[in-house]
Write a protein that holds these residues in place. Structure first.
Motif, short mmCIF file in Angstrom:
data_model
loop_
_atom_site.label_atom_id
_atom_site.label_comp_id
_atom_site.label_asym_id
_atom_site.label_seq_id
_atom_site.Cartn_x
_atom_site.Cartn_y
_atom_site.Cartn_z
N LEU A 1 0.61 -1.24 0.23
CA LEU A 1 0.12 -0.14 -0.05
C LEU A 1 0.75 1.19 0.04
O LEU A 1 0.56 2.24 -0.73
CB LEU A 1 -1.01 0.08 1.28
N PHE A 2 2.09 1.24 0.68
CA PHE A 2 2.87 2.29 0.96
C PHE A 2 4.25 2.37 -0.07
O PHE A 2 4.75 3.12 -0.04
CB PHE A 2 3.24 2.47 2.25
N ALA A 3 4.18 1.39 -0.86
CA ALA A 3 5.57 1.03 -1.51
C ALA A 3 5.39 2.13 -2.68
O ALA A 3 6.70 2.59 -2.87
CB ALA A 3 5.31 -0.21 -2.10
N PHE B 1 -5.24 -4.23 -4.01
CA PHE B 1 -4.34 -3.09 -3.61
C PHE B 1 -3.27 -3.22 -4.56
O PHE B 1 -2.86 -1.95 -5.15
CB PHE B 1 -3.55 -3.50 -2.20
N TYR B 2 -2.70 -4.34 -5.09
CA TYR B 2 -1.83 -4.23 -6.32
C TYR B 2 -2.26 -3.27 -7.62
O TYR B 2 -1.62 -2.34 -8.07
CB TYR B 2 -1.44 -5.80 -6.71
N VAL B 3 -3.34 -3.55 -7.80
CA VAL B 3 -3.94 -2.79 -9.10
C VAL B 3 -4.12 -1.42 -8.85
O VAL B 3 -3.96 -0.49 -9.79
CB VAL B 3 -5.17 -3.66 -9.57
N ASN B 4 -4.62 -1.10 -7.51
CA ASN B 4 -5.10 0.49 -7.35
C ASN B 4 -3.54 1.10 -7.26
O ASN B 4 -3.55 2.28 -7.73
CB ASN B 4 -5.48 0.42 -5.90
N MET B 5 -2.52 0.51 -6.68
CA MET B 5 -1.23 1.17 -6.70
C MET B 5 -0.89 1.35 -8.15
O MET B 5 -0.12 2.36 -8.43
CB MET B 5 -0.39 0.68 -6.03
N ASP B 6 -1.04 0.34 -9.14
CA ASP B 6 -0.50 0.29 -10.51
C ASP B 6 -1.16 1.35 -11.17
O ASP B 6 -0.52 2.06 -11.95
CB ASP B 6 -1.01 -0.95 -11.13
N ILE B 7 -2.32 1.89 -10.90
CA ILE B 7 -3.19 2.89 -11.53
C ILE B 7 -2.70 4.22 -11.39
O ILE B 7 -2.50 4.91 -12.29
CB ILE B 7 -4.69 2.77 -11.09
N LEU C 1 10.09 -1.77 0.10
CA LEU C 1 8.99 -2.07 0.57
C LEU C 1 8.23 -3.32 -0.46
O LEU C 1 7.39 -4.22 0.18
CB LEU C 1 7.83 -0.90 0.40
N ALA C 2 8.68 -3.30 -1.59
CA ALA C 2 8.18 -4.54 -2.55
C ALA C 2 8.59 -5.68 -2.13
O ALA C 2 8.25 -6.74 -1.99
CB ALA C 2 8.41 -4.09 -3.90
N MET C 3 9.98 -5.55 -1.63
CA MET C 3 10.76 -6.43 -0.96
C MET C 3 10.07 -7.27 0.13
O MET C 3 9.87 -8.47 0.41
CB MET C 3 12.18 -6.41 -0.95
N MET C 4 9.91 -6.28 1.11
CA MET C 4 9.33 -6.79 2.46
C MET C 4 7.87 -7.63 1.99
O MET C 4 7.57 -8.52 2.56
CB MET C 4 8.99 -5.51 3.31
N GLY C 5 7.07 -6.70 1.11
CA GLY C 5 5.65 -7.18 0.74
C GLY C 5 5.62 -8.45 0.03
O GLY C 5 4.93 -9.50 0.45
#
Length: 303
Positions: A56-58, A110-116, A224-228
């Motif tokens: 979410l915060f990445a 959540f993935y798709v929302n961040m991509d948008i 953050l992507a690594m942590m996720g």
């Protein structure tokens, strides 16, 4: 016996199996409609929620960096973003069709929302920096594809809400043939998303190597992507059934998502090495420039 095997190995929701969650954790049951009855399942949900927070915060640090310098189109690879959104969309479709864990469904949304947000910002600064009054042919194609993806996603989300409004017992009453076709389609989407995820890092790695710089990109995006990805994969591992006869089926059922999460985690290590290498070389170059300028400033001082 067959229905019990299907429920344990493929994590059918208790609602779909029409049984009550008597010994489960109440807040997880009400929030995710998932029956958690032991410590392993509990920590699986907790790590899954941590992965959602990470993803979410990445994108927020990268959005902030792009807003500051306005050069996100020069720092991030378009192939990286397109592969990322393609992987997230197929990941969502695969999760939906194969009835993955509720935490996976929430994470996929959540993935798709961040991509948008990321791609919208990329296109905005691309147009702004080039001072274009009209989109080029390539950008038009990207925009059209983007609209189609968003439309398809909205349709899928609407279908999911409609399906959940009906009696969930019909899931178990479907014929084995139709169920196998749905499962197979979902697994195909899962493996396609895995390929997109793994392929998304290579355009960015090449772009960083080509520029010999990571300027304009925020390392927190990848950290953050690594942590996720780590917590996401760990949540799937912790959910593995204790019965050995079910473990093989569970592993195969979640294999595409395990490969996608841990595979991207491995590739992000190379991105981290690029940040360390290029940031160090940029610091050395800045020091050399300072040493070259200092004598000139001293010589210009009045005697």
């Amino acid at each position: 016996m067959a229905s019990q095997l299907y429920t344990h190995a493929f994590n059918i929701s208790p609602i779909e199996n029409r049984r009550l969650c008597i010994n489960g954790t109440p807040w997880i049951w009400h929030l995710l409609e998932e029956c958690v009855e032991n410590a392993w399942e509990y920590w699986s949900v907790v790590t899954g929620l941590i992965s959602i927070v990470c993803f979410l915060f990445a994108a927020l640090p990268q959005i902030h960096v792009a807003y500051q310098n306005g050069r996100v189109d020069q720092a991030l690879s378009l192939g990286f973003l397109l592969c990322w959104i393609a992987g997230d969309v197929t990941n969502f479709i695969g999760c939906y069709l194969t009835n993955q864990l509720p935490i996976q469904m929430v994470t996929a949304v959540f993935y798709v929302n961040m991509d948008i947000v990321m791609i919208s910002q990329f296109v905005y600064y691309k147009l702004k920096n080039q001072k274009m009054t009209k989109c080029s042919t390539s950008l038009k194609n990207v925009c059209i594809a983007w609209i189609m993806v968003c439309t398809a996603l909205c349709v899928l989300l609407l279908c999911q809400l409609l399906v959940r409004s009906h009696d969930q017992s019909t899931v178990m009453e479907r014929s084995s043939t139709s169920l196998d076709m749905v499962e197979m389609s979902g697994f195909i989407c899962g493996y396609i998303s895995c390929v997109f995820y793994l392929g998304s890092r290579f355009p960015q790695l090449y772009k960083n190597f080509q520029r010999r710089s990571t300027e304009g990109t925020s390392y927190l995006l990848f950290a953050l992507a690594m942590m996720g990805n780590c917590t996401y994969g760990l949540s799937l591992v912790l959910k593995m059934p204790a019965t050995k006869s079910f473990q093989g089926l569970y592993f195969l059922h979640h294999l595409p998502w395990l490969i996608g999460s841990f595979g991207v985690l491995f590739l992000d290590i190379f991105v981290t090495l690029q940040f360390l290498l290029y940031r160090r070389s940029e610091g050395r170059q800045a020091g050399l420039v300072a040493l070259e300028v200092e004598p000139l400033l001293v010589s210009e001082e009045p005697e």
